[in-house]
Scaffold this active site. Structure first.
Site, mmCIF file in Angstrom:
data_model
loop_
_atom_site.group_PDB
_atom_site.id
_atom_site.type_symbol
_atom_site.label_atom_id
_atom_site.label_comp_id
_atom_site.label_asym_id
_atom_site.label_seq_id
_atom_site.Cartn_x
_atom_site.Cartn_y
_atom_site.Cartn_z
ATOM 1 N N LYS A 1 51.083 30.006 27.769
ATOM 2 C CA LYS A 1 50.293 28.791 28.036
ATOM 3 C C LYS A 1 49.795 28.200 26.711
ATOM 4 C CE LYS A 1 49.217 27.108 31.386
ATOM 5 N NZ LYS A 1 49.891 26.066 32.245
ATOM 6 N N THR B 1 44.744 26.607 30.606
ATOM 7 C CA THR B 1 43.763 27.634 30.960
ATOM 8 C C THR B 1 42.833 27.957 29.801
ATOM 9 O OG1 THR B 1 43.608 29.988 31.497
ATOM 10 C CG2 THR B 1 45.585 29.319 30.345
ATOM 11 N N ASP B 2 41.656 28.456 30.125
ATOM 12 C CA ASP B 2 40.729 28.912 29.074
ATOM 13 C C ASP B 2 41.239 30.182 28.383
ATOM 14 O OD1 ASP B 2 40.312 30.705 31.181
ATOM 15 O OD2 ASP B 2 38.127 30.467 31.224
ATOM 16 N N GLU B 3 42.224 30.851 28.981
ATOM 17 C CA GLU B 3 42.704 32.115 28.397
ATOM 18 C C GLU B 3 43.398 31.916 27.054
ATOM 19 O OE1 GLU B 3 44.820 34.710 30.948
ATOM 20 O OE2 GLU B 3 43.461 34.377 32.615
ATOM 21 N N TYR C 1 51.240 35.956 29.660
ATOM 22 C CA TYR C 1 50.893 34.705 30.358
ATOM 23 C C TYR C 1 50.133 33.751 29.442
ATOM 24 C CZ TYR C 1 47.945 31.506 33.018
ATOM 25 O OH TYR C 1 47.278 30.390 33.438
HETATM 26 P P1 NAD Z 1 50.408 29.170 41.242
HETATM 27 O O1 NAD Z 1 51.126 30.381 40.745
HETATM 28 O O2 NAD Z 1 49.614 29.274 42.501
HETATM 29 O O3 NAD Z 1 51.429 27.961 41.435
HETATM 30 C C1 NAD Z 1 52.438 27.679 40.516
HETATM 31 C C2 NAD Z 1 53.426 26.731 41.165
HETATM 32 O O4 NAD Z 1 54.446 26.393 40.198
HETATM 33 C C3 NAD Z 1 54.152 27.327 42.369
HETATM 34 O O5 NAD Z 1 54.189 26.403 43.429
HETATM 35 C C4 NAD Z 1 55.553 27.605 41.833
HETATM 36 O O6 NAD Z 1 56.555 27.545 42.849
HETATM 37 C C5 NAD Z 1 55.707 26.504 40.813
HETATM 38 N N1 NAD Z 1 56.705 26.823 39.768
HETATM 39 C C6 NAD Z 1 56.802 27.977 39.049
HETATM 40 N N2 NAD Z 1 57.855 27.897 38.194
HETATM 41 C C7 NAD Z 1 58.393 26.669 38.363
HETATM 42 C C8 NAD Z 1 59.510 25.994 37.761
HETATM 43 N N3 NAD Z 1 60.240 26.583 36.817
HETATM 44 N N4 NAD Z 1 59.796 24.741 38.157
HETATM 45 C C9 NAD Z 1 59.049 24.134 39.129
HETATM 46 N N5 NAD Z 1 58.011 24.730 39.749
HETATM 47 C C10 NAD Z 1 57.682 25.980 39.368
HETATM 48 O O7 NAD Z 1 49.478 28.724 40.030
HETATM 49 P P2 NAD Z 1 48.025 28.056 40.031
HETATM 50 O O8 NAD Z 1 47.018 29.136 40.047
HETATM 51 O O9 NAD Z 1 47.981 26.988 41.036
HETATM 52 O O10 NAD Z 1 48.012 27.414 38.554
HETATM 53 C C11 NAD Z 1 48.517 26.099 38.341
HETATM 54 C C12 NAD Z 1 48.338 25.718 36.893
HETATM 55 O O11 NAD Z 1 46.948 25.780 36.546
HETATM 56 C C13 NAD Z 1 49.038 26.648 35.913
HETATM 57 O O12 NAD Z 1 49.573 25.867 34.870
HETATM 58 C C14 NAD Z 1 47.939 27.564 35.399
HETATM 59 O O13 NAD Z 1 48.242 28.014 34.095
HETATM 60 C C15 NAD Z 1 46.767 26.623 35.409
HETATM 61 N N6 NAD Z 1 45.448 27.255 35.572
HETATM 62 C C16 NAD Z 1 45.211 28.117 36.604
HETATM 63 C C17 NAD Z 1 43.932 28.641 36.778
HETATM 64 C C18 NAD Z 1 43.613 29.573 37.942
HETATM 65 O O14 NAD Z 1 42.494 30.075 38.019
HETATM 66 N N7 NAD Z 1 44.516 29.835 38.868
HETATM 67 C C19 NAD Z 1 42.907 28.298 35.887
HETATM 68 C C20 NAD Z 1 43.208 27.423 34.826
HETATM 69 C C21 NAD Z 1 44.473 26.893 34.693
HETATM 70 O O1 DAU Z 2 40.863 31.947 33.343
HETATM 71 C C1 DAU Z 2 41.850 31.211 33.993
HETATM 72 C C2 DAU Z 2 42.923 32.138 34.524
HETATM 73 O O2 DAU Z 2 42.361 32.788 35.655
HETATM 74 C C3 DAU Z 2 44.203 31.411 34.897
HETATM 75 O O3 DAU Z 2 44.777 30.878 33.737
HETATM 76 C C4 DAU Z 2 45.184 32.348 35.593
HETATM 77 O O4 DAU Z 2 46.320 31.616 36.043
HETATM 78 C C5 DAU Z 2 44.493 32.980 36.776
HETATM 79 O O5 DAU Z 2 45.362 33.919 37.394
HETATM 80 C C6 DAU Z 2 43.216 33.667 36.326
HETATM 81 O O6 DAU Z 2 43.517 34.817 35.499
HETATM 82 P P1 DAU Z 2 42.768 36.227 35.691
HETATM 83 O O7 DAU Z 2 43.627 37.279 35.148
HETATM 84 O O8 DAU Z 2 41.357 36.122 35.227
HETATM 85 O O9 DAU Z 2 42.736 36.238 37.324
HETATM 86 P P2 DAU Z 2 42.939 37.392 38.411
HETATM 87 O O10 DAU Z 2 42.597 36.795 39.729
HETATM 88 O O11 DAU Z 2 44.250 38.076 38.289
HETATM 89 O O12 DAU Z 2 41.802 38.460 38.021
HETATM 90 C C7 DAU Z 2 40.437 38.075 37.908
HETATM 91 C C8 DAU Z 2 39.650 39.289 37.406
HETATM 92 O O13 DAU Z 2 39.623 40.284 38.443
HETATM 93 C C9 DAU Z 2 40.292 39.967 36.207
HETATM 94 O O14 DAU Z 2 39.255 40.440 35.356
HETATM 95 C C10 DAU Z 2 41.055 41.154 36.796
HETATM 96 C C11 DAU Z 2 40.207 41.521 38.002
HETATM 97 N N1 DAU Z 2 40.905 42.088 39.172
HETATM 98 C C12 DAU Z 2 42.018 41.449 39.637
HETATM 99 C C13 DAU Z 2 42.674 41.907 40.772
HETATM 100 C C14 DAU Z 2 43.905 41.227 41.304
HETATM 101 C C15 DAU Z 2 40.383 43.194 39.832
HETATM 102 O O15 DAU Z 2 39.344 43.775 39.416
HETATM 103 N N2 DAU Z 2 41.012 43.640 40.963
HETATM 104 C C16 DAU Z 2 42.139 43.041 41.464
HETATM 105 O O16 DAU Z 2 42.663 43.503 42.511
#
Ligand code: NAD
Ligand code: DAU
Length: 335
Positions: A155, A124-126, A151
């Site tokens: 990562k 992630t960019d975080e 989190y």
């Molecule tokens: P998600 O929470 O939707 O999915 C995570 C999956 O991992 C689930 O299916 C869960 O059951 C599985 N999992 C969790 N713990 C596990 C374990 N111990 N063993 C096996 N499986 C396990 O997450 P996502 O949003 O799809 O993110 C996927 C990846 O992408 C993560 O590594 C996250 O850090 C990265 N990422 C997410 C975002 C975003 O915006 N969501 C952006 C950049 C990077």
């Molecule tokens: O930047 C990549 C990351 O983006 C990933 O690594 C994470 O897995 C993914 O969850 C996401 O993280 P954020 O914390 O940015 O995502 P989230 O959807 O939780 O929140 C997005 C923004 O919206 C954040 O600034 C918090 C805000 N927010 C979130 C929720 C759930 C609200 O204002 N209201 C809400 O109800």
């Protein structure tokens, strides 16, 4: 190369993992094994409709060294999505974040080291912390690590493990760090699907604090295509940032959702802010674009958002079971 590859996709029953599996099935003739623990964030339904001769689901934990080692010889490439992924959850209980994101990644690295398997780590960019709103800078592959939350710190630690296993043991790995994804199959705990499903339920969307925080949105299909491109053509040992120039404030996103769903622009509530809330993320993805020729297909946010809204309207059975439990967790912390 991908036509030959058999993928082991960890976390393939989650949001991005399941979209990636669908992308692989649609664009290559590879077979895929999904290794997923099916935590609250994973579901079989996210893989529904995929041919059994292309995709197999193994329910299991990436921290289970024996299982991971057993699976390794049958696969040419490990694509590692599995993680605890939600910042708000990491503030309530960091324990599974340390275990899955750090120990799980360690076990996978040990297994690919033993078996010589190609590894792609999805991150992630975080890991880079946050930027000021008026800062012209964006994150690049050279930005120092400075994570803020349980989190993002786990990562960041997992990225550093991958780098160390590349340098110390010659593991054949690449890393990608992507910005905020949106699209189908995203859990309703996350910002965009939470607001869409709130509006469907007649509940006002919830904006944290003043809503000035900026996220750099990318459609999940574009993320999937970028990961596959890096696996195919990326240089081993390298990190690639993935982003689609999609910076928007949270308030802008809420107003866009309200407009597309026929609601007044001010029909949302401000709730208490997330502790330690990162202000702004922004990605410079020029390395990925110039080296590997990747470009995002979803350039217009409102088109991707409208398709996403349509998907949640059409797929209520997929998300309905998560909704009440998710909102109950938010109610405990007043958000
Ligand atoms: P998600 O929470 O939707 O999915 C995570 C999956 O991992 C689930 O299916 C869960 O059951 C599985 N999992 C969790 N713990 C596990 C374990 N111990 N063993 C096996 N499986 C396990 O997450 P996502 O949003 O799809 O993110 C996927 C990846 O992408 C993560 O590594 C996250 O850090 C990265 N990422 C997410 C975002 C975003 O915006 N969501 C952006 C950049 C990077
Ligand atoms: O930047 C990549 C990351 O983006 C990933 O690594 C994470 O897995 C993914 O969850 C996401 O993280 P954020 O914390 O940015 O995502 P989230 O959807 O939780 O929140 C997005 C923004 O919206 C954040 O600034 C918090 C805000 N927010 C979130 C929720 C759930 C609200 O204002 N209201 C809400 O109800």
């Amino acid at each position: 190369m991908c036509g030959m590859a058999d993928f082991l996709v960890t976390g393939g029953a989650g949001f991005i993992g399941s979209n990636f599996v669908r992308h692989v099935v649609a664009t290559t003739d590879a077979t895929v094994t999904v290794l997923d623990k099916l935590t609250y964030a994973g579901s079989r339904e996210s893989l529904a409709g995929l041919a059994e001769n292309r995709v197999t689901l193994v329910r299991g934990d990436i921290c289970d060294a024996e299982l991971v080692n057993q699976l390794m010889p049958d696969h040419q490439v490990v694509v590692h999505f599995a993680a605890e992924s939600h910042n708000d959850a990491s503030l309530s209980d960091p324990t599974p974040f340390v275990r899955t994101n750090l120990v799980g990644t360690f076990e996978l690295l040990e297994a690919v080291r033993r078996h010589g398997t190609r590894f792609h780590h999805v991150s992630t960019d975080e890991v880079y912390g946050d930027l000021e709103l008026d800062d012209p800078a964006r994150f690049t592959e050279r930005t120092p690590y400075d994570p803020s939350s349980p989190y993002s710190s786990t990562k960041a630690g997992s990225d550093l493990l991958v780098r160390a296993w590349v340098r110390s043991f010659g593991v054949r790995a690449t890393i990608s760090n992507c910005s905020n994804n949106y699209g189908p199959y995203q859990r309703v705990e996350k910002f965009i699907p939470r607001q869409i499903t709130n509006i469907i339920d007649g509940v006002r969307p919830k904006l944290y604090g003043a809503g000035r925080n900026v996220r750099d949105w990318i459609h999940v299909a574009d993320h999937s295509a970028a990961v596959l491109r890096i696996i195919d053509q990326g240089r081993l040992g390298e990190t690639y940032l993935i982003g689609a120039d999609g910076e928007k404030s949270n308030q802008e996103v809420i107003e866009a959702i309200l407009a597309l769903m026929g609601q007044p622009a001010d029909a949302y509530d401000q709730v208490s802010d997330r502790p330690g809330h990162d202000l702004r993320y922004a990605i410079d993805s020029s390395k990925l674009r110039s080296e590997l020729g990747w470009e995002p297909q979803y350039r217009d946010f409102s088109t991707g958002l409208q398709q996403t809204i349509d998907w949640y309207v059409a797929n209520e059975p997929w998300w309905r079971g998560q909704k009440a439990a998710t909102e109950a967790k938010y109610a405990v912390v007043g958000r």
